[in-house]
Design a protein around this motif. Structure first.
Motif, PDB file in Angstrom:
ATOM      1  N   ASN A  44       0.870  -1.162   0.000  1.00  0.00           N
ATOM      2  CA  ASN A  44       0.000   0.000   0.000  1.00  0.00           C
ATOM      3  C   ASN A  44       0.912   1.219   0.000  1.00  0.00           C
ATOM      4  O   ASN A  44       1.771   1.339   0.856  1.00  0.00           O
ATOM      5  N   GLY A  45       0.773   2.076  -0.988  1.00  0.00           N
ATOM      6  CA  GLY A  45       1.665   3.225  -1.117  1.00  0.00           C
ATOM      7  C   GLY A  45       2.694   2.948  -2.207  1.00  0.00           C
ATOM      8  O   GLY A  45       2.483   2.138  -3.101  1.00  0.00           O
ATOM      9  N   THR A  46       3.838   3.623  -2.102  1.00  0.00           N
ATOM     10  CA  THR A  46       4.893   3.501  -3.112  1.00  0.00           C
ATOM     11  C   THR A  46       6.036   2.647  -2.582  1.00  0.00           C
ATOM     12  O   THR A  46       6.497   2.856  -1.462  1.00  0.00           O
ATOM     13  N   LEU A  47       6.465   1.696  -3.400  1.00  0.00           N
ATOM     14  CA  LEU A  47       7.582   0.824  -3.058  1.00  0.00           C
ATOM     15  C   LEU A  47       8.571   0.808  -4.213  1.00  0.00           C
ATOM     16  O   LEU A  47       8.204   1.068  -5.361  1.00  0.00           O
ATOM     17  N   THR A  48       9.803   0.467  -3.896  1.00  0.00           N
ATOM     18  CA  THR A  48      10.827   0.249  -4.909  1.00  0.00           C
ATOM     19  C   THR A  48      11.377  -1.154  -4.699  1.00  0.00           C
ATOM     20  O   THR A  48      11.564  -1.588  -3.565  1.00  0.00           O
ATOM     21  N   ALA A  49      11.614  -1.857  -5.800  1.00  0.00           N
ATOM     22  CA  ALA A  49      12.206  -3.195  -5.721  1.00  0.00           C
ATOM     23  C   ALA A  49      13.429  -3.244  -6.629  1.00  0.00           C
ATOM     24  O   ALA A  49      13.458  -2.603  -7.679  1.00  0.00           O
ATOM     25  N   VAL A 103      14.230 -15.569 -10.130  1.00  0.00           N
ATOM     26  CA  VAL A 103      14.133 -14.124  -9.995  1.00  0.00           C
ATOM     27  C   VAL A 103      14.270 -13.822  -8.505  1.00  0.00           C
ATOM     28  O   VAL A 103      13.594 -14.445  -7.678  1.00  0.00           O
ATOM     29  N   THR A 104      15.157 -12.892  -8.172  1.00  0.00           N
ATOM     30  CA  THR A 104      15.373 -12.487  -6.792  1.00  0.00           C
ATOM     31  C   THR A 104      15.107 -10.990  -6.697  1.00  0.00           C
ATOM     32  O   THR A 104      15.587 -10.223  -7.534  1.00  0.00           O
ATOM     33  N   LEU A 105      14.330 -10.587  -5.694  1.00  0.00           N
ATOM     34  CA  LEU A 105      13.967  -9.180  -5.509  1.00  0.00           C
ATOM     35  C   LEU A 105      14.109  -8.776  -4.049  1.00  0.00           C
ATOM     36  O   LEU A 105      13.863  -9.589  -3.151  1.00  0.00           O
ATOM     37  N   ALA A 106      14.442  -7.510  -3.837  1.00  0.00           N
ATOM     38  CA  ALA A 106      14.396  -6.893  -2.513  1.00  0.00           C
ATOM     39  C   ALA A 106      13.470  -5.693  -2.624  1.00  0.00           C
ATOM     40  O   ALA A 106      13.737  -4.763  -3.394  1.00  0.00           O
ATOM     41  N   PHE A 107      12.345  -5.733  -1.899  1.00  0.00           N
ATOM     42  CA  PHE A 107      11.388  -4.636  -1.880  1.00  0.00           C
ATOM     43  C   PHE A 107      11.731  -3.697  -0.726  1.00  0.00           C
ATOM     44  O   PHE A 107      12.067  -4.165   0.372  1.00  0.00           O
ATOM     45  N   THR A 108      11.624  -2.403  -0.971  1.00  0.00           N
ATOM     46  CA  THR A 108      11.778  -1.417   0.093  1.00  0.00           C
ATOM     47  C   THR A 108      10.576  -0.493   0.073  1.00  0.00           C
ATOM     48  O   THR A 108      10.115  -0.085  -1.000  1.00  0.00           O
ATOM     49  N   ASP A 132       6.613 -18.512  -6.436  1.00  0.00           N
ATOM     50  CA  ASP A 132       7.075 -17.239  -5.896  1.00  0.00           C
ATOM     51  C   ASP A 132       6.923 -17.218  -4.375  1.00  0.00           C
ATOM     52  O   ASP A 132       5.827 -17.444  -3.866  1.00  0.00           O
ATOM     53  N   TRP A 133       8.013 -16.932  -3.663  1.00  0.00           N
ATOM     54  CA  TRP A 133       7.997 -16.846  -2.202  1.00  0.00           C
ATOM     55  C   TRP A 133       8.491 -15.477  -1.768  1.00  0.00           C
ATOM     56  O   TRP A 133       9.553 -15.030  -2.213  1.00  0.00           O
ATOM     57  N   MET A 134       7.720 -14.816  -0.890  1.00  0.00           N
ATOM     58  CA  MET A 134       8.102 -13.517  -0.340  1.00  0.00           C
ATOM     59  C   MET A 134       8.200 -13.654   1.173  1.00  0.00           C
ATOM     60  O   MET A 134       7.380 -14.338   1.796  1.00  0.00           O
ATOM     61  N   TYR A 135       9.202 -12.954   1.756  1.00  0.00           N
ATOM     62  CA  TYR A 135       9.444 -13.018   3.194  1.00  0.00           C
ATOM     63  C   TYR A 135       9.609 -11.605   3.742  1.00  0.00           C
ATOM     64  O   TYR A 135      10.540 -10.890   3.348  1.00  0.00           O
ATOM     65  N   LEU A 136       8.724 -11.204   4.646  1.00  0.00           N
ATOM     66  CA  LEU A 136       8.824  -9.900   5.276  1.00  0.00           C
ATOM     67  C   LEU A 136       9.961  -9.943   6.298  1.00  0.00           C
ATOM     68  O   LEU A 136       9.955 -10.769   7.210  1.00  0.00           O
ATOM     69  N   MET A 137      10.932  -9.055   6.127  1.00  0.00           N
ATOM     70  CA  MET A 137      12.099  -9.017   7.008  1.00  0.00           C
ATOM     71  C   MET A 137      11.922  -7.971   8.119  1.00  0.00           C
ATOM     72  O   MET A 137      12.256  -8.223   9.263  1.00  0.00           O
ATOM     73  N   THR A 138      11.440  -6.803   7.731  1.00  0.00           N
ATOM     74  CA  THR A 138      11.132  -5.713   8.660  1.00  0.00           C
ATOM     75  C   THR A 138       9.856  -5.057   8.147  1.00  0.00           C
ATOM     76  O   THR A 138       9.329  -5.453   7.106  1.00  0.00           O
ATOM     77  N   ASP A 139       9.402  -4.015   8.812  1.00  0.00           N
ATOM     78  CA  ASP A 139       8.204  -3.313   8.342  1.00  0.00           C
ATOM     79  C   ASP A 139       8.407  -2.706   6.957  1.00  0.00           C
ATOM     80  O   ASP A 139       7.431  -2.429   6.257  1.00  0.00           O
ATOM     81  N   THR A 140       9.661  -2.483   6.551  1.00  0.00           N
ATOM     82  CA  THR A 140       9.928  -1.799   5.281  1.00  0.00           C
ATOM     83  C   THR A 140      10.667  -2.643   4.245  1.00  0.00           C
ATOM     84  O   THR A 140      10.807  -2.213   3.106  1.00  0.00           O
ATOM     85  N   VAL A 141      11.137  -3.827   4.608  1.00  0.00           N
ATOM     86  CA  VAL A 141      11.929  -4.653   3.682  1.00  0.00           C
ATOM     87  C   VAL A 141      11.299  -6.038   3.539  1.00  0.00           C
ATOM     88  O   VAL A 141      10.989  -6.701   4.526  1.00  0.00           O
ATOM     89  N   MET A 142      11.149  -6.456   2.278  1.00  0.00           N
ATOM     90  CA  MET A 142      10.684  -7.806   1.980  1.00  0.00           C
ATOM     91  C   MET A 142      11.582  -8.403   0.901  1.00  0.00           C
ATOM     92  O   MET A 142      11.940  -7.718  -0.059  1.00  0.00           O
ATOM     93  N   LEU A 143      11.961  -9.664   1.081  1.00  0.00           N
ATOM     94  CA  LEU A 143      12.759 -10.383   0.084  1.00  0.00           C
ATOM     95  C   LEU A 143      11.859 -11.346  -0.671  1.00  0.00           C
ATOM     96  O   LEU A 143      10.915 -11.908  -0.117  1.00  0.00           O
ATOM     97  N   ASN A 144      12.188 -11.548  -1.952  1.00  0.00           N
ATOM     98  CA  ASN A 144      11.358 -12.360  -2.833  1.00  0.00           C
ATOM     99  C   ASN A 144      12.259 -13.262  -3.682  1.00  0.00           C
ATOM    100  O   ASN A 144      13.234 -12.790  -4.254  1.00  0.00           O
ATOM    101  N   LYS A 145      11.909 -14.532  -3.732  1.00  0.00           N
ATOM    102  CA  LYS A 145      12.630 -15.469  -4.594  1.00  0.00           C
ATOM    103  C   LYS A 145      11.601 -16.292  -5.355  1.00  0.00           C
ATOM    104  O   LYS A 145      10.722 -16.898  -4.757  1.00  0.00           O
ATOM    105  N   ALA A 146      11.706 -16.267  -6.679  1.00  0.00           N
ATOM    106  CA  ALA A 146      10.765 -16.997  -7.523  1.00  0.00           C
ATOM    107  C   ALA A 146      11.535 -17.936  -8.435  1.00  0.00           C
ATOM    108  O   ALA A 146      12.533 -17.551  -9.040  1.00  0.00           O
TER     109      ALA A 146
END
Length: 179
Positions: free
Chosen positions: A42-47, A170-175, A144-158
């Motif tokens: 929800n809002g703006t994120l960068t990955a 595919v590996t992603l880090a969402f901020t 696709d698997w996503m893991y919330l690390m902190t309130d602002t960081v999520m890691l993704n591996k597909a």
């Protein structure tokens, strides 16, 4: 001797098959921080991400700007991709939250409907993507698997597969900017 050989072969086959088993979303139920998909997306994120082939070599790097919003149980994830070769791509996910942490989703380049579920800090998502490569479009399955690390960081591996064969990951880090 034959019996020992047969037992060894059976044990090896069992180990090989267990290597093919997938993770179970329920095993993340007690993990924190707890992922609320509607709140995180929800809002703006960068990955920041990359695609690696079967050998692990980086084939392509990319960034994604995401503008996400929800109205009740319906969410829109508007993704703008910029790849390392200068090309761009747009994908707009339309998600629906269902009971028990389940979600469905659709996008123009997704074949049929994606389905997923949250538990604890994890989200497991599966879908088939129409992927254009050198003028040909392939239907590729994503696990696709996503893991919330902190309130602002999520890691993704597909993991990407075609005909059951692993094509790459595919590996992603969402901020997410804190609210």
């Amino acid at each position: 001797m034959k019996r020992r050989l047969l037992l060894s072969a059976s044990a090896a086959a069992g180990l090989a098959l267990s290597g093919c088993a997938s993770q179970d979303i329920e095993s993340y139920a007690s993990q924190t921080p707890v992922l609320d998909l509607r709140s995180y997306f929800n809002g703006t994120l960068t990955a920041y991400g990359l695609f690696t082939d079967r050998s692990g070599a980086v084939v392509k790097r990319f960034t994604v700007l995401m503008v996400c919003s929800w109205s009740g149980n319906e969410g829109v994830l508007d993704e703008s991709f910029t790849y390392s070769d200068g090309s761009t791509q747009k994908r707009i996910w339309r998600l629906t939250q269902l009971p028990d942490g389940r979600y469905t989703g659709r996008a123009d380049d997704v074949v049929g409907e994606a389905s997923g579920q949250t538990r604890g800090n994890a989200f497991h998502w599966t879908y088939t993507l129409s992927l254009p490569v050198d003028g040909t479009v392939y239907e590729v399955q994503f696990d696709d698997w996503m893991y919330l690390m902190t309130d602002t960081v999520m890691l993704n591996k597909a993991t990407m597969r075609k005909f059951g064969l692993r094509l790459g990951e595919v590996t992603l880090a969402f901020t997410k900017q804190p609210v």
